[in-house]
Scaffold this motif. Structure first.
Motif, short mmCIF file in Angstrom:
data_model
loop_
_atom_site.label_atom_id
_atom_site.label_comp_id
_atom_site.label_asym_id
_atom_site.label_seq_id
_atom_site.Cartn_x
_atom_site.Cartn_y
_atom_site.Cartn_z
N LEU A 111 19.47 49.53 -15.46
CA LEU A 111 19.31 48.31 -14.69
C LEU A 111 20.61 47.97 -13.98
CD1 LEU A 111 17.95 45.57 -13.92
CD2 LEU A 111 18.76 44.70 -16.13
N SER A 112 20.51 47.71 -12.67
CA SER A 112 21.69 47.37 -11.87
C SER A 112 21.47 46.02 -11.20
CB SER A 112 21.94 48.44 -10.82
OG SER A 112 23.04 48.09 -10.00
N LEU A 113 22.48 45.13 -11.33
CA LEU A 113 22.43 43.80 -10.73
C LEU A 113 23.72 43.54 -9.97
CD1 LEU A 113 21.09 41.82 -13.83
CD2 LEU A 113 19.74 42.48 -11.83
N ALA A 114 23.61 43.00 -8.77
CA ALA A 114 24.80 42.70 -7.96
C ALA A 114 24.44 41.68 -6.90
CB ALA A 114 25.36 43.97 -7.32
N ALA A 115 25.46 41.00 -6.39
CA ALA A 115 25.29 40.03 -5.31
C ALA A 115 26.38 40.27 -4.27
CB ALA A 115 25.35 38.61 -5.85
N PRO A 116 26.31 41.39 -3.54
CA PRO A 116 27.39 41.74 -2.62
C PRO A 116 27.56 40.75 -1.48
CG PRO A 116 25.50 43.18 -2.31
CD PRO A 116 25.24 42.40 -3.55
N ALA A 117 26.51 40.02 -1.11
CA ALA A 117 26.61 39.07 -0.01
C ALA A 117 27.63 37.97 -0.30
CB ALA A 117 25.25 38.46 0.29
N CYS A 118 27.81 37.65 -1.57
CA CYS A 118 28.70 36.54 -1.94
C CYS A 118 30.17 36.95 -2.01
CB CYS A 118 28.25 35.93 -3.26
SG CYS A 118 26.61 35.18 -3.19
N VAL A 119 30.45 38.22 -1.76
CA VAL A 119 31.85 38.64 -1.70
C VAL A 119 32.55 38.00 -0.52
CG1 VAL A 119 33.39 40.61 -1.43
CG2 VAL A 119 31.38 40.80 -2.90
N THR A 120 31.83 37.85 0.58
CA THR A 120 32.41 37.27 1.80
C THR A 120 31.76 35.94 2.19
OG1 THR A 120 30.89 38.61 3.13
CG2 THR A 120 33.08 39.52 2.70
N ALA A 121 30.54 35.69 1.78
CA ALA A 121 29.84 34.47 2.17
C ALA A 121 30.12 33.35 1.17
CB ALA A 121 28.34 34.73 2.26
N ASP A 122 29.80 32.12 1.58
CA ASP A 122 30.01 30.95 0.73
C ASP A 122 28.80 30.77 -0.19
OD1 ASP A 122 31.03 28.65 -0.36
OD2 ASP A 122 30.24 27.37 1.23
N CYS A 123 28.76 31.59 -1.25
CA CYS A 123 27.67 31.52 -2.20
C CYS A 123 28.13 32.11 -3.52
CB CYS A 123 26.43 32.27 -1.69
SG CYS A 123 26.71 34.03 -1.34
N GLY A 124 27.31 32.02 -4.53
CA GLY A 124 27.65 32.58 -5.83
C GLY A 124 26.39 32.86 -6.63
N VAL A 125 26.48 33.84 -7.52
CA VAL A 125 25.37 34.18 -8.41
C VAL A 125 25.93 34.47 -9.79
CG1 VAL A 125 23.43 35.72 -8.87
CG2 VAL A 125 24.06 35.21 -6.50
N SER A 126 25.46 33.72 -10.78
CA SER A 126 25.82 34.02 -12.16
C SER A 126 24.63 34.71 -12.83
CB SER A 126 26.20 32.75 -12.93
OG SER A 126 25.07 31.91 -13.10
N PHE A 127 24.93 35.58 -13.80
CA PHE A 127 23.89 36.36 -14.45
C PHE A 127 23.94 36.15 -15.96
CE2 PHE A 127 24.95 38.76 -10.61
CZ PHE A 127 23.71 39.03 -10.06
N THR A 128 22.77 35.98 -16.57
CA THR A 128 22.61 36.05 -18.02
C THR A 128 21.53 37.06 -18.31
OG1 THR A 128 23.26 33.74 -18.35
CG2 THR A 128 22.02 34.79 -20.12
N VAL A 129 21.90 38.10 -19.05
CA VAL A 129 20.97 39.20 -19.35
C VAL A 129 20.82 39.31 -20.86
CG1 VAL A 129 20.44 41.63 -19.03
CG2 VAL A 129 21.75 40.41 -17.28
N THR A 130 19.56 39.25 -21.32
CA THR A 130 19.25 39.46 -22.73
C THR A 130 18.41 40.71 -22.84
OG1 THR A 130 19.25 37.07 -23.13
CG2 THR A 130 18.22 38.46 -24.80
N GLY A 131 18.88 41.68 -23.63
CA GLY A 131 18.17 42.96 -23.70
C GLY A 131 18.25 43.57 -25.08
N PRO A 132 17.77 44.80 -25.23
CA PRO A 132 17.79 45.49 -26.53
C PRO A 132 19.22 45.72 -27.02
CG PRO A 132 16.32 46.59 -24.98
CD PRO A 132 17.10 45.61 -24.19
N ALA A 133 19.38 45.76 -28.33
CA ALA A 133 20.71 45.97 -28.91
C ALA A 133 21.25 47.37 -28.63
CB ALA A 133 20.66 45.73 -30.42
N ALA A 134 20.38 48.32 -28.29
CA ALA A 134 20.82 49.69 -28.03
C ALA A 134 21.36 49.88 -26.62
CB ALA A 134 19.66 50.65 -28.27
N VAL A 135 21.39 48.83 -25.82
CA VAL A 135 21.82 48.93 -24.43
C VAL A 135 23.34 49.14 -24.34
CG1 VAL A 135 22.22 47.50 -22.38
CG2 VAL A 135 19.93 47.72 -23.32
N LEU A 136 23.77 49.95 -23.36
CA LEU A 136 25.17 50.08 -22.98
C LEU A 136 25.39 49.22 -21.73
CD1 LEU A 136 25.58 53.95 -23.35
CD2 LEU A 136 26.28 52.19 -24.99
N ALA A 137 26.43 48.38 -21.75
CA ALA A 137 26.64 47.42 -20.68
C ALA A 137 27.94 47.68 -19.93
CB ALA A 137 26.64 45.99 -21.23
#
Length: 334
Positions: free
Chosen positions: A94-120
């Motif tokens: 799973l890939s999550l990103a908000a590249p538009a907010c690198v230069t634009a006036d915006c922001g995105v925060s992420f909360t991800v809950t998943g299996p314990a076997a996940v590599l993050a």
């Protein structure tokens, strides 16, 4: 959201008003803004994930089931509309990103809950990061504080000056704070730690240790590593081992150096460069266990480990601003 495997989605838009700064204007005009909270649940198998944040908080935690739950909080100027989040699942990643907010006036925060076997893998451009309960992590906070709990696998973390709080790790640790302080407890595995001047406090470590505080103080207690190398570059250094080590190096370059070890004998090499020196352990040049302690002019002590610490054990309380520097130890009783 364009991902397959979508089970549920909830969206809430909250309009607000904020002032945007405009160079050269005496008064910035009020520009309406909005916050959008979006939650998505994925039922397809996820074995690894990566999150790239333009500077907003990121939180990754292990849940109780196989599903992945993602909550995004998007903030943006209403005339522009919500920023697009790049999301994809490929081969269980799973890939999550908000590249538009690198230069634009915006922001995105992420909360991800998943299996314990996940590599993050989490990369943030200055937003705080919390990761808990997963099978391994690679984190770069870009200067923000990082909290890592109960990681049961390899961990690599860089904070670029932000504070780092660690608790309950099982697996190899490689940490570099670039000047930020570290507070760590219950590290079950080998550790390589660098703070570049930040204070270092560790309570409980079992694996081979390499630590360099780069001028900051370093206090390490309840260590059972067979090998340990601790350098402070001028800061105070205290290393307390609760199991007899095979090899230890403690060097402070001017700061006071105190090494506490169980009963010997040990083959000891010590050099205070003219500073006061006290050794109370049994020594023998032919001993198989070796200790090397240098203080560069500072106080040098090598004592029997008693289990008494010079400051109280640190409690696992999260500080969103990152850990504060640990207090300086009191002078040991003679």
């Amino acid at each position: 959201w364009g991902l397959s495997g979508l089970a549920t989605a909830a969206v809430l838009a909250v309009p607000t008003v904020r002032l945007l700064a405009h160079p050269g204007l005496r008064a910035a005009p009020a520009i309406p803004s909005a916050t959008l909270t979006r939650t998505v649940t994925l039922s397809q198998p996820i074995t690894s994930l990566s999150v790239q944040s333009p500077g907003e908080p990121v939180r990754v935690v292990a849940g109780s089931g196989p599903d992945v739950r993602i909550t995004e909080v998007l903030s943006y100027a209403r005339p522009d509309g919500p920023p697009r989040v790049q999301d994809s699942v490929t081969g269980g990643h799973l890939s999550l990103a908000a590249p538009a907010c690198v230069t634009a006036d915006c922001g995105v925060s992420f909360t991800v809950t998943g299996p314990a076997a996940v590599l993050a893998t989490v990369t943030s451009s200055g937003g705080p990061v919390t990761v808990s309960g997963v099978a391994g992590a690679d984190v770069d906070s870009g200067g923000a504080p990082v909290t890592l709990r109960n990681i049961h696998g390899p961990l690599t973390v860089a904070t670029d000056g932000g504070g780092l709080w660690l608790h309950g790790l099982t697996g190899g640790l490689h940490a570099d704070t670039g000047g930020g302080p570290i507070i760590a407890a219950r590290i079950d595995g080998q550790a390589t730690i660098s703070t570049d001047g930040g204070a270092l406090s560790v309570t409980g470590l079992t694996g081979a240790l390499e630590a360099d505080s780069g001028g900051g103080p370093a206090y390490l207690y309840d260590v059972t590593a067979r090998t340990a190398t601790v350098t402070t570059g001028g800061g105070a250094g205290r290393l307390q081992l609760d199991a007899a080590p095979s090899s230890v190096v403690l060097s402070t370059d001017g700061g006071p150096a105190q090494l506490d070890v169980p009963a010997g004998p040990y083959a000891l090499t010590s050099d205070s460069d003219g500073g006061p020196e006290a050794v109370t352990i049994a020594t023998s040049p032919s001993a198989s266990r070796t200790l090397a302690v240098t203080s560069g002019g500072g106080l040098l002590q090598v004592d029997h480990a008693t289990g008494i610490r010079s400051h109280q054990a640190l409690k696992p309380v999260h500080n969103p601003k990152g850990p504060a520097a640990p207090p300086a130890p009191a002078a040991p009783k003679t």
